[in-house]
Motif scaffolding. Structure first.
Motif, PDB file in Angstrom:
ATOM      1  N   HIS A  48       0.795  -1.205   0.000  1.00 30.62           N
ATOM      2  CA  HIS A  48       0.000   0.000   0.000  1.00 30.62           C
ATOM      3  C   HIS A  48       0.830   1.258   0.000  1.00 30.62           C
ATOM      4  O   HIS A  48       1.950   1.306   0.458  1.00 30.62           O
ATOM      5  N   ASP A  50       1.227   5.191   0.916  1.00 26.06           N
ATOM      6  CA  ASP A  50       0.816   6.083   1.965  1.00 26.06           C
ATOM      7  C   ASP A  50       0.810   7.497   1.413  1.00 26.06           C
ATOM      8  O   ASP A  50       1.836   8.025   1.034  1.00 26.06           O
TER       9      ASP A  50
ATOM     10  N   GLU B   3     -13.511  -7.324   6.417  1.00 25.29           N
ATOM     11  CA  GLU B   3     -12.587  -7.153   5.291  1.00 25.29           C
ATOM     12  C   GLU B   3     -12.912  -8.126   4.155  1.00 25.29           C
ATOM     13  O   GLU B   3     -12.746  -7.791   2.987  1.00 25.29           O
ATOM     14  N   GLU B  32      -8.849   2.840  -2.853  1.00 30.22           N
ATOM     15  CA  GLU B  32      -8.569   3.952  -1.945  1.00 30.22           C
ATOM     16  C   GLU B  32      -9.338   3.719  -0.655  1.00 30.22           C
ATOM     17  O   GLU B  32     -10.551   3.557  -0.684  1.00 30.22           O
ATOM     18  N   ILE B  33      -8.616   3.668   0.426  1.00 28.35           N
ATOM     19  CA  ILE B  33      -9.219   3.373   1.723  1.00 28.35           C
ATOM     20  C   ILE B  33      -8.888   4.523   2.677  1.00 28.35           C
ATOM     21  O   ILE B  33      -7.719   4.844   2.882  1.00 28.35           O
ATOM     22  N   ARG B  35      -8.274   6.478   6.098  1.00 29.70           N
ATOM     23  CA  ARG B  35      -7.615   6.025   7.321  1.00 29.70           C
ATOM     24  C   ARG B  35      -8.602   5.853   8.480  1.00 29.70           C
ATOM     25  O   ARG B  35      -8.327   5.155   9.442  1.00 29.70           O
ATOM     26  N   LEU B  41      -5.748  -3.020   7.012  1.00 30.94           N
ATOM     27  CA  LEU B  41      -5.195  -3.189   5.664  1.00 30.94           C
ATOM     28  C   LEU B  41      -4.526  -4.548   5.468  1.00 30.94           C
ATOM     29  O   LEU B  41      -4.638  -5.149   4.405  1.00 30.94           O
ATOM     30  N   VAL B  64      -3.168  -0.578  -2.414  1.00 33.68           N
ATOM     31  CA  VAL B  64      -4.016   0.186  -1.509  1.00 33.68           C
ATOM     32  C   VAL B  64      -3.453   1.591  -1.335  1.00 33.68           C
ATOM     33  O   VAL B  64      -2.317   1.762  -0.901  1.00 33.68           O
ATOM     34  N   CYS B  65      -4.234   2.603  -1.724  1.00 33.25           N
ATOM     35  CA  CYS B  65      -3.855   3.986  -1.452  1.00 33.25           C
ATOM     36  C   CYS B  65      -4.605   4.423  -0.212  1.00 33.25           C
ATOM     37  O   CYS B  65      -5.838   4.443  -0.204  1.00 33.25           O
ATOM     38  N   GLU B  66      -3.881   4.737   0.798  1.00 29.28           N
ATOM     39  CA  GLU B  66      -4.516   5.159   2.030  1.00 29.28           C
ATOM     40  C   GLU B  66      -4.776   6.664   1.966  1.00 29.28           C
ATOM     41  O   GLU B  66      -3.870   7.443   1.721  1.00 29.28           O
ATOM     42  N   ASP B  83      -5.549  11.388  12.149  1.00 28.53           N
ATOM     43  CA  ASP B  83      -5.589   9.948  11.926  1.00 28.53           C
ATOM     44  C   ASP B  83      -6.330   9.226  13.050  1.00 28.53           C
ATOM     45  O   ASP B  83      -6.227   8.034  13.207  1.00 28.53           O
ATOM     46  N   GLY B 101     -11.812  10.719   5.156  1.00 29.73           N
ATOM     47  CA  GLY B 101     -11.012   9.612   5.689  1.00 29.73           C
ATOM     48  C   GLY B 101     -11.818   8.349   5.891  1.00 29.73           C
ATOM     49  O   GLY B 101     -11.333   7.379   6.433  1.00 29.73           O
TER      50      GLY B 101
END
Ligand SMILES: [Zn+2]
Lengths: 286, 112
Positions: A48, A50, B3, B32-33, B35, B41, B64-66, B83, B101
């Protein structure tokens, strides 16, 4: 893998039962659940990215996979659940039914609160219950004994109810028009926060035997709820639970959250819960 | 373990779009998830590696793009990256409300 409840189990594992009735499992739609086991691992690691500050939504990740095409998708992962939830909402609206999604950890006294509510209000408000539980019919039997129509949804290993389970339950449960549907979710404060069932409101129930830091531990659920019931207040003299600290913590994630303190077994504070229920029902009937 | 439910949704969307585009196979699924969406994840990646078998994404990689959490102060209007829930406003110490988020999206696919 079952694609409705999504938990790694056979599609027949989710069952819908009425106390005293017969078992009849339902298939999840007509999807094929066969998984041929060809193991082809050319990219078998996930990773992933960040994105720190100011993620500008430019999806410029450069992964070269040799001559492939990039397709832009931009779709919500929960769209199917949300579409069914919207249908459920229409079903409730058309019948003037107030639907409440009751969430808690196991042992908060949710079923006791439902039993007491049914016994006290059944002459005044038509009530029906959907009971979500992983395995047993115990809670549904208690609800039936209290005198309300009830359908048990056993999710097997599933940790939450989803909109489709509620839709199927509605087809089998006699929910009276203008009444209140109480949906007792699986005891778990994490997963149910993510799944819209089409309900009017989530009611989070915690008991004073659990510790007053629940809102800090499970903020997403407290953020999603409209009412927080603090149960077992008769035990306050014997436990280390600071009611005001708990409320303050919950208000930090959700300033609009309402509270009712009560004892489902002793009876004190129940009038506040019933008042909230009547107010919400009147609003739903409009 | 919601999940696994999310992975089922991801694969359904990915296969549908890949089929529409006439693709033969899916090489990469980018999601895209947020935070603050409450997603583990590592569990998501683990579930994906099991569930992709037998699908058009059988050999696909999950990227996965956080997305960061975003809070807004109801008192002074300040915005801040956060966060966790119940973060305090850097300007006035008010309690920030979550405005971003919680995203759960399939962003794109790489296909052949
Ligand atoms: Zn501020």
């Amino acid at each position: 893998m079952c694609d409705t409840c999504g938990c790694n189990q056979s599609p027949d594992a989710v069952t819908y039962r009425k106390p005293g009735g017969h078992d009849h499992p339902h298939r999840h739609g007509d999807t094929e659940h066969a998984h041929p086991h060809e193991h082809e691992h050319d990219h078998d690691h996930g990773h992933h990215h960040d994105h720190g500050h100011d993620h500008g939504h430019d999806h410029g990740h450069d992964h070269d996979h040799g001559g492939g095409r990039r397709l832009s998708v931009e779709q919500d992962i929960l769209r199917r659940n949300d579409v069914v939830a919207e249908r459920n909402r229409g079903w409730f609206e058309g019948r003037g039914v107030l639907a409440l999604n009751l969430v808690s950890s196991p042992g908060s006294g949710k079923t006791s609160l439902l039993e007491r509510t049914i016994r006290d209000l059944k002459g005044e408000i038509p009530l029906a219950v959907i009971e979500g539980d992983q395995q047993t019919l115990n809670d549904a039997e208690r609800i039936a004994a209290a005198g309300a129509p009830v359908l048990q949804v056993n999710t097997g290993f599933g940790c939450h109810l989803d909109a489709e389970m509620v839709r199927r339950a509605l087809a089998e449960l006699a929910v009276p028009s203008g009444g209140v549907l109480l949906i007792e979710n699986v005891g778990n404060l994490v997963c149910p926060a993510l799944f819209d069932l089409g309900e009017h409101a989530k009611v989070v129930i915690i008991s004073v035997t659990e510790g007053d830091d629940k809102p800090q531990k499970y903020p997403a659920m407290f953020a999603a709820a409209s009412l927080c019931v603090i149960n077992k207040t008769d035990l306050l003299p014997y436990v280390d639970f600071d009611v005001e600290a708990c409320k303050d913590a919950a208000r930090r994630v959700n300033p609009a959250l309402a509270f009712v303190e009560l004892s489902a077994t002793g009876g004190e504070g129940l009038d506040g819960w019933y008042r909230w229920l009547r107010d919400r029902r009147a609003a739903a009937a409009r | 373990m919601h999940e696994m439910t999310l992975v089922a949704g991801i694969l359904e969307i990915a296969e549908e779009r890949a089929r529409e585009a006439g693709a033969a196979r899916i090489n990469t699924v980018t999601v895209e998830i947020g935070r603050l969406a409450g997603v583990e994840l590592s569990a998501l990646v683990f579930c994906f590696e099991t569930a992709r078998l037998g699908t058009m994404a059988a050999g696909a990689e999950l990227v996965v793009c956080e997305l960061p959490g975003r809070g807004r102060c109801p008192a002074c209007g300040a915005d801040a990256e956060i966060d966790f829930y119940a973060a305090l406003c850097p300007a006035c110490d008010g309690c920030l409300q979550v405005v971003g988020g919680r995203e759960l999206r399939v962003a794109s696919l790489d296909v052949d």
